[in-house]
Structure formats: C-alpha cells, structure tokens
Design a protein around this motif. Structure first.
Motif, short mmCIF file in Angstrom:
data_model
loop_
_atom_site.label_atom_id
_atom_site.label_comp_id
_atom_site.label_asym_id
_atom_site.label_seq_id
_atom_site.Cartn_x
_atom_site.Cartn_y
_atom_site.Cartn_z
N SER A 6 0.83 -1.20 0.00
CA SER A 6 0.00 0.00 0.00
C SER A 6 0.87 1.25 0.00
CB SER A 6 -0.93 -0.01 1.22
OG SER A 6 -0.16 0.09 2.39
N SER A 7 0.23 2.40 0.02
CA SER A 7 0.97 3.65 -0.04
C SER A 7 1.71 3.96 1.26
CB SER A 7 0.00 4.80 -0.38
OG SER A 7 -0.97 4.90 0.65
N SER A 8 1.41 3.23 2.34
CA SER A 8 2.13 3.46 3.59
C SER A 8 3.54 2.90 3.47
CB SER A 8 1.39 2.81 4.77
OG SER A 8 1.40 1.41 4.62
N SER A 9 4.42 3.38 4.32
CA SER A 9 5.82 2.95 4.23
C SER A 9 5.97 1.51 4.68
CB SER A 9 6.70 3.86 5.10
OG SER A 9 6.40 3.64 6.45
N ALA A 10 7.08 0.91 4.30
CA ALA A 10 7.36 -0.48 4.66
C ALA A 10 7.59 -0.62 6.15
CB ALA A 10 8.58 -0.98 3.90
N ASN A 11 7.92 0.46 6.85
CA ASN A 11 8.18 0.39 8.28
C ASN A 11 6.92 0.16 9.10
OD1 ASN A 11 10.85 0.81 7.85
ND2 ASN A 11 10.80 3.00 8.30
N SER A 12 5.73 0.29 8.52
CA SER A 12 4.50 0.14 9.29
C SER A 12 4.05 -1.31 9.42
CB SER A 12 3.40 0.98 8.66
OG SER A 12 3.10 0.48 7.38
N SER A 13 4.67 -2.25 8.70
CA SER A 13 4.23 -3.63 8.79
C SER A 13 4.71 -4.24 10.10
CB SER A 13 4.76 -4.43 7.60
OG SER A 13 6.17 -4.45 7.62
N THR A 14 3.84 -5.04 10.68
CA THR A 14 4.13 -5.66 11.96
C THR A 14 5.01 -6.89 11.77
OG1 THR A 14 2.00 -4.93 12.84
CG2 THR A 14 3.08 -6.75 13.99
N ILE A 15 6.03 -7.00 12.59
CA ILE A 15 6.89 -8.17 12.58
C ILE A 15 6.33 -9.14 13.62
CG2 ILE A 15 9.22 -9.06 12.94
CD1 ILE A 15 10.25 -6.28 12.23
N LYS A 16 6.12 -10.39 13.22
CA LYS A 16 5.50 -11.38 14.11
C LYS A 16 6.52 -12.41 14.55
CE LYS A 16 1.10 -10.77 11.84
NZ LYS A 16 0.05 -11.38 11.05
#
Length: 189
Positions: free
Chosen positions: A11-21
């Motif tokens: 999506s248009s949000s940055s890659a840093n916003s994805s949660t690491i599980k």
C-alpha cells in the motif's frame, strides 16, 4: 525468527509500518523491543511461556521493562492479552527526559524450618518461598534494565535522566554521560 507475513505491504504506507510477528515466545525480549523502537516497526510476540502451567505469560520484570519503555517514549501502545502470552508493541517516539522507575524487588530467601531442608525428601524450592512471601521469584538487577537502555539513550529527543530502583545517583550520572558525547561525535562537531 520473523514469520513470512512480515513482508512490507504494497500500500501507499511505508514499509516500516508492517508488523513483525514472532511465534517463539519471550526469546530475546528486550532486544526485540529495542529494535522495534529504533526501526519504528510494531511487533507481535506470541506464545510467551504458553506451555508453562505454573507461570504462563510475561514475567514481572518483563512487564516492568515495558513500563520503563513506555515512560521514556511518547505514543507507545502496549497490548497484552488476558493470560499475558501475547504482546503487541507499537513503538512511539523516544523522548527521554527525567524518568523515575521502580524495579520489582525480590525478597530474601525465607529462613526457618522449610528452608533448612526439613520440608520433605525433595527439600524446598526457594522460588516458591519467595513468591509465597509476596516478592518476585526472579528479580532482575539494575543491569537488566540498563543493558538495552544505554543503546537507546543517544536516540532520545532529550537527555535521559533515569533513576532506577531507589533512585541511585550513579545510574543517573551514567545515562547522562552516555547521552552527551555521542551526538557530538556523530555530527562531526
């Protein structure tokens, strides 16, 4: 290890916003939280001592460390499920400043008949005795908290003046000393 679902979103949000599980519990707990703060990436930790019947979930010193991180940041979100076996940590901005934190204090071992070995063939368990006395079974030293706060302190917006436990002035001087030289060194001044 991060799961395969930790890939950046498209999506248009940055890659840093994805949660690491993480699904392997509290392994490298403080390191994961520190890296989450430095990279601004939320983390989800599952199965925290979920197989333990006696004490599932986060330990008191881990909850205390989370409170300490919340105290030096602004906007951090911490969600712990009812059993304490799952943690979602969304990092905020490292602010620093004046922080006073009371660490969990362990109690000295109970002396007497049960501690002297007359409690049966198996003897007594010191952790059970400390827990029964109202203390923390495995208290952590001040070094437990400082080990991962020292690398964070240069990245705080304000100098980190920290008082751990009973307000030891040695710790306060140490954190302030670490804060001052590094930014000057990195900026080339």
């Amino acid at each position: 290890m991060p799961s395969s679902s930790a890939r950046p979103s498209s999506s248009s949000s940055s890659a840093n916003s994805s949660t690491i599980k993480f699904h392997d519990g509290a392994t490298q707990f403080r390191l994961r939280l520190t890296l989450s703060l430095l990279t601004h990436r939320p983390i989800l930790i599952r199965n925290i001592r979920s197989s333990s019947i006696e004490a599932p979930g986060l330990a008191p010193h881990e909850v205390s460390y989370l409170r300490l991180l919340d105290g030096i940041t602004n906007g951090t979100t911490i969600e712990i499920n009812a059993t304490g076996t799952q943690l979602r940590f969304v990092p905020g901005m490292l602010v620093g400043g004046e922080v006073h934190h009371e660490c969990p204090v362990g109690r000295p071992p109970i002396t007497g008949a049960s501690a002297s070995g007359s409690a049966g063939a198996g003897g007594s368990n010191p952790q059970d005795e400390e827990a029964a006395a109202g203390g923390v079974a495995n208290p952590r030293s001040v070094g437990y908290y400082l080990e991962f706060l020292l690398p964070l302190s240069p990245f705080c917006k304000l100098p980190l003046n920290l008082r751990l436990g009973r307000g030891s002035p040695t710790i306060r001087v140490l954190i302030t000393w670490v804060q001052v030289p590094y930014p000057k060194h990195w900026s080339g001044s």
